[in-house]
Design a protein around this motif. Sequence first.
Motif, PDB file in Angstrom:
ATOM      1  N   ASP A  42       0.859  -1.181   0.000  1.00  0.00           N
ATOM      2  CA  ASP A  42       0.000   0.000   0.000  1.00  0.00           C
ATOM      3  C   ASP A  42       0.897   1.234   0.000  1.00  0.00           C
ATOM      4  OD1 ASP A  42      -1.730   2.076   0.479  1.00  0.00           O
ATOM      5  OD2 ASP A  42      -2.857   1.044   2.038  1.00  0.00           O
ATOM      6  N   GLU A  43       0.907   1.982  -1.091  1.00  0.00           N
ATOM      7  CA  GLU A  43       1.819   3.114  -1.223  1.00  0.00           C
ATOM      8  C   GLU A  43       1.473   4.250  -0.257  1.00  0.00           C
ATOM      9  OE1 GLU A  43       4.574   3.495  -2.800  1.00  0.00           O
ATOM     10  OE2 GLU A  43       4.538   1.529  -3.729  1.00  0.00           O
ATOM     11  N   PRO A  72      -9.707   0.982  -2.581  1.00  0.00           N
ATOM     12  CA  PRO A  72      -9.185   1.954  -3.557  1.00  0.00           C
ATOM     13  C   PRO A  72      -7.866   2.552  -3.067  1.00  0.00           C
ATOM     14  CG  PRO A  72     -11.528   2.307  -3.176  1.00  0.00           C
ATOM     15  CD  PRO A  72     -11.081   1.314  -2.164  1.00  0.00           C
ATOM     16  N   GLY A  73      -6.956   2.786  -4.002  1.00  0.00           N
ATOM     17  CA  GLY A  73      -5.668   3.368  -3.648  1.00  0.00           C
ATOM     18  C   GLY A  73      -4.593   2.982  -4.636  1.00  0.00           C
ATOM     19  N   ASP A  74      -3.373   3.423  -4.358  1.00  0.00           N
ATOM     20  CA  ASP A  74      -2.219   3.127  -5.200  1.00  0.00           C
ATOM     21  C   ASP A  74      -1.363   2.058  -4.521  1.00  0.00           C
ATOM     22  OD1 ASP A  74      -2.949   5.064  -7.083  1.00  0.00           O
ATOM     23  OD2 ASP A  74      -1.982   6.648  -5.899  1.00  0.00           O
ATOM     24  N   THR A  96       1.925  -1.182  -5.154  1.00  0.00           N
ATOM     25  CA  THR A  96       3.055  -1.700  -5.914  1.00  0.00           C
ATOM     26  C   THR A  96       3.133  -3.204  -5.692  1.00  0.00           C
ATOM     27  OG1 THR A  96       4.325   0.347  -5.730  1.00  0.00           O
ATOM     28  CG2 THR A  96       5.565  -1.656  -6.214  1.00  0.00           C
ATOM     29  N   PRO A 109       3.917  -0.827 -10.421  1.00  0.00           N
ATOM     30  CA  PRO A 109       2.877  -0.006  -9.777  1.00  0.00           C
ATOM     31  C   PRO A 109       1.521  -0.221 -10.451  1.00  0.00           C
ATOM     32  CG  PRO A 109       4.226   1.349 -11.225  1.00  0.00           C
ATOM     33  CD  PRO A 109       4.833  -0.018 -11.249  1.00  0.00           C
ATOM     34  N   SER A 166      -3.007   0.938  -9.797  1.00  0.00           N
ATOM     35  CA  SER A 166      -4.006   1.665  -9.023  1.00  0.00           C
ATOM     36  C   SER A 166      -5.297   0.880  -8.980  1.00  0.00           C
ATOM     37  CB  SER A 166      -4.260   3.049  -9.633  1.00  0.00           C
ATOM     38  OG  SER A 166      -3.069   3.836  -9.588  1.00  0.00           O
ATOM     39  N   ARG A 176      -9.377   1.384  -8.270  1.00  0.00           N
ATOM     40  CA  ARG A 176     -10.487   2.325  -8.110  1.00  0.00           C
ATOM     41  C   ARG A 176     -11.692   1.571  -7.538  1.00  0.00           C
ATOM     42  NH1 ARG A 176      -6.845   5.083  -7.610  1.00  0.00           N
ATOM     43  NH2 ARG A 176      -5.823   6.277  -9.258  1.00  0.00           N
ATOM     44  N   CYS A 204     -10.736  -4.649 -11.207  1.00  0.00           N
ATOM     45  CA  CYS A 204      -9.656  -4.323 -12.124  1.00  0.00           C
ATOM     46  C   CYS A 204      -8.855  -5.571 -12.477  1.00  0.00           C
ATOM     47  CB  CYS A 204      -8.742  -3.251 -11.523  1.00  0.00           C
ATOM     48  SG  CYS A 204      -7.973  -3.745  -9.962  1.00  0.00           S
TER      49      CYS A 204
END
Length: 980
Positions: free
Chosen positions: A919-920, A947-949, A951, A965, A967, A969, A973
């Motif tokens: 979790d970035e 949800p989040g960015d 790696t 990396p 993302s 939403r 996905c």
Amino acid sequence: MQSNPPPIAPEALLRHADFIRRLVRPLLSDEAAVDDVAQETWVTALQRRPAQADSLKSWLGSVARRVALRRLRGDERRTRREQEVAGTGVGDDDRSNAAREVLLENVTRAVLDLAEPYRSTVMLRYFEGLGPKEIARRTGVPVATVASRLQRAHARIRERLDRDTDGGRRAWSAVASSLALSHGALVMSSSLKVATSIAAVTIGAVALWSLASQDAPSVPANTKSASERAHALAPPREAADEDPAPPTSTARVAPAPAPAPTPEPAWTKPKTGALAFRAVWENTRLPAVDRVFGFFPWDSDEPFAERIDWVTDENGEILLEEVAAGEVMIYGQSGGGGRATIEAGELTEYELVVSEGMLVTGVVVDVDGNGVDGARIWLSDRGNDEDGVFVTAADARGEFELLGVSAYHSIAAFAPGYAPSAPHRIEGHVGETVEVRLELPAQGGSIYGFVTDAYGASIGDENGNGGAVVRVEPLRGGRFQRPDGTWSHELVGFDAVCDVAGRFELKGLPLEPIRLLARAPGFAPFSVELTPTIEGTSERVTLQRAAIVFGTITNGEGAPLAGVKVQEGPYGSFASSFGRTRADGTFRLANLPFGSVELLAEDPNYGRVTVELELLAGEAVEWSPVMVAGPALVGSVVDEDGQPRAGFTVDALGSKADPETRRLWSEQVRTSSDGSFRFANCPDEELHVEVHDANYVLIDTLRGIHAGGDPLTIVVSDAQLPSAGVRGTIVDWEGEPVAATVALFGPGDTRGYRAARSALDTGDFEVGALPPGVYSLTLQIDDRPALGHPEIELAQDELLDLGEWRLPAPGRVEIAVVGHAGSGPYDDIWLLRQKGDVWGPPIQFAREDVDHMILWPGHYLLQAHGVDVCVEQVELDVVADELARVRLEPRPGAECTFIVRTTDSASEPPAFVIVSLVDEARKRSAAKWAELQAVTDGTAFTRRLPPGDFTALVRALGTELARIPFSVREDDCRIELALP
């Protein structure tokens, strides 16, 4: 009006000619009789036929058996009449009766002269007619002890009869056989009536015959009487007296196809000898009484199928009278073992010294805390939580003791009317006392039934020799989740031997689906899923004749290969078959299932060969593979002066995964006295080689090694050799000594660590010897997360004293899941403890265990994972003597599917790939690692994430391959992880 069925076409009958001949040939003495029975079967078939055309084959089989049995009875009656006319059976009554009276008088004296407890055991068995289980219950000893006492009593009675009877064994065994055939119909004098009746009831005519036949030479099949052959292969009497009809069976097995002709050559069983085994305690040299030992005749055709489990008597002894000559592996159920060499026709004496080990004291209680009288105590095999045997029973208070238990065993309890307890892992050191509390759930069930062959004859033996064995095993790895979210009771596997009538009963089982298995020598294994019930679930098990595979294994030059492992199914499992080739390369597996069967031949010098065969019940098939060796990796381990380092461990690991098993090739050897090692049959690929010292501490690592080249010399410097150590004392927050495990890990290494347990009374510990270097020291107590210590550096020849290590007072954590009982939708919960800026290794908890946890003070990250909910992460601070509450609220999140691909389709995919998600936003792990042993294009796994960015970190064999990396939403996905 119903019309008669049309006559059978002759060509339809001829299609079954070979089947009929194969069916009746074992019953009859010559081919002429076989022809006569076949002709009479055709006549009967032409006169009438079954109503259903598809039952013709089985109907013909019933007719042929009935005709053959009728012919056998007629032949026997005719032979008896001829003997009477010739005067061979009429004038000998007085002489026969006198011999019988002498024999029974000798038996009476032999029984009454037996020492205790053998005399009372024999009287209970034959005078009162009790079975071994009832004798065990009445005398308060294990069933195996009863069987051992009967076996020894039989041996002493035989020795006495050999000495007291004119003509020895041959003379009295002939009289015993006539007693068995006449079922004890004797003419006796009044002076011997009392003594003879005692002997007749005590041993019995059939028992006398069994005593004689245990050492009697085997009779060739073609010399058996007609009645013996008929009794061995006839269907049940009720079926024989009825009109022929298609046979029916209530057993849940596939119908056995007709056996094909068996091209198997004559096969001689290994010669046998006897083993007089004695176990004594290491310190006192006193007999190790009531200890369970397993004996594997390693040079027999199928060592696992011929395994013998027995219990030592009051002298610590076990007498095995017929064991395959050669090496016998001896396994102590509680610990210890050895090897004995059996000479054909000789008595081998072997003494095993058993370590006192740990003393396990325990209590078995119900849900109300009351002791359970007579609960049976199960102990697992060493390092195996699934297989084991019953070793003792609890007393009236539910208490029990086990002496001499080594580490890496599990213990459980069973009792009628209860479900089994969860297995408890035994941990500790020699001389320690381990206390165990085993709780039995409120209700349990049972399974009972019979084991018979296809003709309805029972497959059982009161002493477990040659009879059927049934087994219960858990489904789905022992535990499974019920529809209501709760978990099933945990079941471990155990066996039970059928009695002489083929009966079995298994009590104390969970009211959950389990697997019932059965097998017997010469029969195919049986398996069915059942659910025990409180009133008992009945199951009739019908075993079909086993298939046989035989052959000769040779190398590329045509030379036979000895000692090659040949197996079907998992190694050592209940329903599998395992054997080894003899000196001439031949092998024989005679207990195989029918149907599609995969066989494996494996040898360390020649690799593996597999084959898939379609086998019929009773069929013998030849398989003679040729095995060709691959390249070898040879080398040696030496010190700086070139002197050999013996006893070091060398591991070799391949770099390419097997496309079928998805596993890497790996082997492990120890260096010999000259420091040399050899890996045979290596794959043609880069190898990863590790060198460990005698205590398996990692010394050196080599990469990019290829087999088949020049010998490899690995030089170990003095600085790499173990010479350092660390010591200290562990006390709790009140200064009391604590027993805990202290472990040292090298940098980035979790396999070559060393560990020691502190003393219970002083708290002192010492870990070593270790190679010099930097280590991370951790402390483990019970199931709590490990306590970390700052890194320490050990110099060569240094023993670092850490002094007193005082433990902090623990805190408590309660976890609640909003809207769900228990732990709700989460499959597992992981806990990470922060040490400085580094989060420690994750510790996984079963869902029932996390509602209330005791943790060391510190900062923690709690992760909850589920299939239908996203990863939940909660940070918490645990303070000494305080309660922290955690609230988890399940969220659906987005379903992310990760597709792992290789960018170069021509390159080999990497192995042992590990993908972790970070979790970035918080730079912390967001999902537990996905371990993929081999990655091919399209390999996928799914996680739900908030949800989040993020790696994705991808590693293989300790090397980072990629940082990718991505993302997430609100919507689901799809992420592709492209690997170089």
